[in-house]
Design a protein around this motif. Structure first.
Motif, PDB file in Angstrom:
ATOM      1  N   ALA A   1      66.502   8.411  56.296  1.00  0.00           N
ATOM      2  CA  ALA A   1      67.390   6.977  56.935  1.00  0.00           C
ATOM      3  C   ALA A   1      67.079   5.969  56.084  1.00  0.00           C
ATOM      4  CB  ALA A   1      66.018   6.633  58.093  1.00  0.00           C
TER       5      ALA A   1
ATOM      6  N   LEU B   1      69.810   5.700  53.906  1.00  0.00           N
ATOM      7  CA  LEU B   1      71.054   4.539  55.023  1.00  0.00           C
ATOM      8  C   LEU B   1      70.268   2.815  54.981  1.00  0.00           C
ATOM      9  CD1 LEU B   1      71.309   6.633  58.175  1.00  0.00           C
ATOM     10  CD2 LEU B   1      72.545   6.526  56.448  1.00  0.00           C
ATOM     11  N   ASP B   2      69.239   3.026  54.507  1.00  0.00           N
ATOM     12  CA  ASP B   2      68.878   1.961  55.116  1.00  0.00           C
ATOM     13  C   ASP B   2      69.005   0.580  53.235  1.00  0.00           C
ATOM     14  OD1 ASP B   2      67.211  -0.337  56.861  1.00  0.00           O
ATOM     15  OD2 ASP B   2      65.663  -0.023  54.799  1.00  0.00           O
TER      16      ASP B   2
ATOM     17  N   ALA C   1      69.442  -2.532  62.201  1.00  0.00           N
ATOM     18  CA  ALA C   1      70.148  -1.364  62.575  1.00  0.00           C
ATOM     19  C   ALA C   1      69.389  -0.455  63.694  1.00  0.00           C
ATOM     20  CB  ALA C   1      70.562  -1.214  61.423  1.00  0.00           C
TER      21      ALA C   1
ATOM     22  N   TRP D   1      69.379   3.653  64.070  1.00  0.00           N
ATOM     23  CA  TRP D   1      70.057   4.844  63.587  1.00  0.00           C
ATOM     24  C   TRP D   1      69.748   6.284  64.774  1.00  0.00           C
ATOM     25  CZ3 TRP D   1      68.416   9.321  60.393  1.00  0.00           C
ATOM     26  CH2 TRP D   1      69.282  10.123  60.085  1.00  0.00           C
TER      27      TRP D   1
ATOM     28  N   THR E   1      78.104   8.795  61.135  1.00  0.00           N
ATOM     29  CA  THR E   1      76.841   9.665  59.915  1.00  0.00           C
ATOM     30  C   THR E   1      76.998  11.426  59.851  1.00  0.00           C
ATOM     31  OG1 THR E   1      75.326   9.501  61.003  1.00  0.00           O
ATOM     32  CG2 THR E   1      75.540   7.610  59.186  1.00  0.00           C
TER      33      THR E   1
ATOM     34  N   LEU F   1      74.989   4.324  63.157  1.00  0.00           N
ATOM     35  CA  LEU F   1      74.134   3.510  62.044  1.00  0.00           C
ATOM     36  C   LEU F   1      74.758   2.285  63.382  1.00  0.00           C
ATOM     37  CD1 LEU F   1      72.054   2.668  60.452  1.00  0.00           C
ATOM     38  CD2 LEU F   1      73.390   2.574  58.829  1.00  0.00           C
TER      39      LEU F   1
END
Length: 715
Positions: A622, A625-626, A635, A637, A683, A696
């Motif tokens: 995460a 991804l952030d 967002a 996830w 993802t 996401l």
């Protein structure tokens, strides 16, 4: 001139002028006998290839340096050496393979003449910039890779479809760079090289398709015929020109496969492996744990998730590589792609690796099974020890201690005792926990905790993650017969149980750390996540931090108890505390610490340490991804199972992804690097998922409480 005589002059003359003599025409009536490859081509002394060359090495100039003419000259010097090497290698192919078709040999000879022109253009232009041929050491990497070719097919695969294909990208990239700098003359030279290089790749493509195994497609044959150190990654330069490759006759499927292919070009990377049941393997105490079918399906669906943790040169082990279309979408949206190494079974992995080398093995978590796998592949690893040290040199014993919730249970109290300044928010009257070793002790713990004003009571096994191995009881309820059976079974298997007050959690937070041998700050970040009713992990809140919480909770996070101090000081302190404890056990690597904010009698408190996960966690993914999300957006996830997808009105993951991908296309801002402002990103590959799909979901004003309705609308 006979092609054989022409090739001999290029390969064996130590005079540059003689190498560059231009024949009037070619004949091929006397191709001669096949020769053995010389160690190096003959050259003038100042142009000898390494290792003969002893001058100090020069690095290839950085792009920002190209405003200086001297740097442009050095770039052209590298390119000129490549052209001269190409001429010599093509001459070698003509002399090694006299039996090759005459039309092929004539095509190679004609290509040499074009490479000669490129060489002269580069030399003339670099001299204009004050650089003399030979003043920079000349690298013989191309020669070392290709001179061992065994047949004409080797030549077209290695030279035409690898190095010359890569030059399509390099020539086009530097053409555009120098054009933007106003250097029209050099840009025009590179444009000519680019256009003629298309023809060179096309020649190779034609013969490759004539000679390769017709039972295989282009990509399968190409991969099979390449030999280490050459991989398809060497067929790519800076940028990626699809148009040039299409003009050269390569198929769209081949081009797609190449575009998403990644492999180290030199430095070995890490080998990642997703094994999320490592704690259950540890609880068993020996290798050979087999998860139930539903868990195995989840592991297969998420096997490629470590791709978001990787860097240049890294490889992800997986049962099946994601589809090319999925990887193209990820790459288009700014995500780095590693190499994927599919395996049919882990037992075959050592033989699959062959001569491969990796920096280290990076499983999701260590366990008896991964330690066994490590022992089988450690000859392929630069770092052939999984940890810096182990107490008593017993990896399994140390692993068991680090994963056990008994350890976390004691460390929580130790941390609170070490920080009396925070005690008022770290302890509440009704949040209590008791460590039990028998059914009688569990019963006594129930009696004691029943008097607390909590939401209920939870019994937790000392091993297990994401809601596994625990029972939750609401207030005024007691264990029934089936629960007693479970309690006895868990005590027999794990020796301990923790009986704990179930509090009114208002925010779950994961503190992410890295335990390192170097003296670096262990704290990475703290991210909020959420779970399902039974404690299973469901996802993370990303983008604007803590945007999902109520104002009162946000105020507590930013300045607890009306003070100006935020909880970040506590998170950093607990990160440092746990990092030291893990390091003492000999652990190095990533870890997560579960914490939560809870409400007790109208006051908010922080439980600073629920459990320690000495492994990668979903929080680490995460966090990566952030980095791709605009700080102005919110967002979520989210891990969705098949039943949830069907409750949204879709039959399967593929249908959901197709419909919602169109409804919520990815939008990116104009920052460098560009970040996602809104859209729906998958993802893991929806075309391959059977049980779980991770999504996401990003919007500037995402409503976290009604995300399901948002995904359901306009179906």
């Amino acid at each position: 001139m006979e092609i054989r005589e022409f090739a001999q002059r290029i390969l064996f003359s130590n005079s540059l002028l003689e190498k560059l003599l231009l024949p009037e025409s070619f004949t091929d009536f006397d191709p001669g006998q096949s020769i053995l490859s010389p160690k190096f081509p003959e050259r003038p002394k100042e142009l000898l290839l390494e290792p003969y060359q002893t001058k100090k090495k020069h690095l290839f100039p950085k792009e920002h340096e190209l405003e200086q003419e001297n740097a442009r000259g050095r770039v052209l010097h590298f390119f000129a050496n490549h052209e001269l090497l190409a001429m010599e290698l093509m001459a070698l192919a003509l002399l090694k393979f006299p039996e090759a078709p005459r039309s092929f040999r004539l095509g190679v000879a004609q290509t040499i003449l074009e490479e000669r022109t490129h060489f002269l253009l580069y030399v003339d232009r670099m001299q204009h910039f004050g650089i003399t041929l030979g003043e920079i050491p000349l690298n013989g990497f191309f020669w070392n890779c290709i001179s061992t070719m065994q047949n004409p097919l080797d030549y077209v695969v290695q030279m035409s479809l690898t190095f010359e294909q890569a030059n399509l990208d390099y020539a086009l990239h530097y053409r555009n760079v120098l054009q933007n700098l106003g250097d029209t003359q050099t840009s025009e030279i590179l444009n000519r090289v680019y256009q003629e290089e298309i023809g060179h790749v096309k020649l190779g493509t034609i013969w490759f398709n004539r000679w390769r195994d017709p039972q295989e497609n282009e990509w399968q044959s190409y991969q099979k015929l390449l030999r280490i150190p050459l991989t398809p990654n060497r067929a790519k330069g800076i940028g990626f020109t699809r148009e040039g490759r299409l003009s050269a006759g390569l198929s769209p499927d081949f081009i797609d496969q190449l575009e998403v292919y990644h492999h180290s070009k030199g430095r070995p990377g890490s080998l990642f492996f997703f094994n999320p049941v490592c704690e259950l393997q540890i609880a068993q105490g020996h290798k050979g744990y087999t998860p139930e079918a539903s868990v195995q399906a989840m592991i297969q669906d998420f096997a490629c998730l470590p791709l978001f943790l990787t860097h240049t040169g890294d490889t992800v082990l997986c049962p099946e590589a994601p589809s090319v279309s999925y990887l193209l979408d990820l790459q288009k949206n700014g995500f780095f792609l590693p190499e994927f190494l599919p395996y049919s079974s882990l037992e075959t992995l050592p033989s699959m690796l062959k001569s491969r080398q990796f920096t280290r093995f990076e499983p999701w978590g260590w366990s008896p099974d991964t330690l066994d796998l490590f022992s089988q592949i450690k000859n392929h690893l630069v770092h052939a020890e999984p940890f810096s040290a182990w107490s008593g040199n017993n990896p399994l014993s140390a692993l068991t201690a680090c994963f056990s919730k008994v350890w976390s249970f004691h460390l929580r109290q130790e941390f609170i005792d070490l920080h009396p300044e925070w005690k008022s928010i770290l302890t509440s009257e009704n949040y209590q926990g008791i460590l039990c070793q028998s059914l009688l002790e569990v019963d006594q713990a129930f009696e004691r905790l029943s008097s607390c004003s909590a939401e209920g009571i939870v019994i937790k096994g000392v091993f297990g993650s994401s809601g596994q191995n625990r029972l939750r009881f609401r207030s005024n309820t007691r264990p029934q017969t089936k629960d007693v059976v479970w309690i006895n079974r868990m005590l027999h298997a794990q020796k301990y149980l923790i009986v704990e007050s179930w509090m009114n959690r208002v925010c779950d937070i994961g503190v992410l750390i890295r335990v390192q041998s170097q003296a670096k700050k262990p704290f990475l970040d703290a991210l909020s996540f959420f779970t399902a009713a039974h404690g299973q992990y469901k996802g993370h809140f990303l983008g604007r931090k803590f945007a999902q919480v109520e104002p009162e909770i946000l105020q507590f996070v930013n300045g607890y108890g009306g003070k100006t101090h935020s909880l970040s000081a506590i998170f950093e302190a607990v990160a440092s505390f746990v990092e030291q404890k893990l390091a003492q056990q000999g652990y190095t690597g990533f870890a997560g610490i579960d914490t939560f904010i809870y409400r007790d009698q109208e006051r908010l408190f922080l439980c600073p340490l629920v459990e320690i996960n000495p492994r990668y966690t979903m929080g680490h993914i995460a966090l990566e991804l952030d980095k791709h999300i605009s700080p102005k957006s919110r967002a979520l996830w989210l891990h969705l199972n098949l039943k949830e997808i069907q409750s949204l009105g879709f039959s399967d993951f593929k249908e959901f992804a197709k419909e919602k991908g169109k409804q919520y296309p990815i939008q990116r801002d104009h920052s460098l690097p560009a970040r996602i402002t809104e859209g729906l990103l998958f993802t893991n590959d929806p075309d391959q998922a059977t049980r779980c799909l991770s999504t996401l979901f990003i919007q500037p004003q995402l409503n976290f409480s009604s995300w399901k309705q948002q995904l359901q609308k306009n179906k």
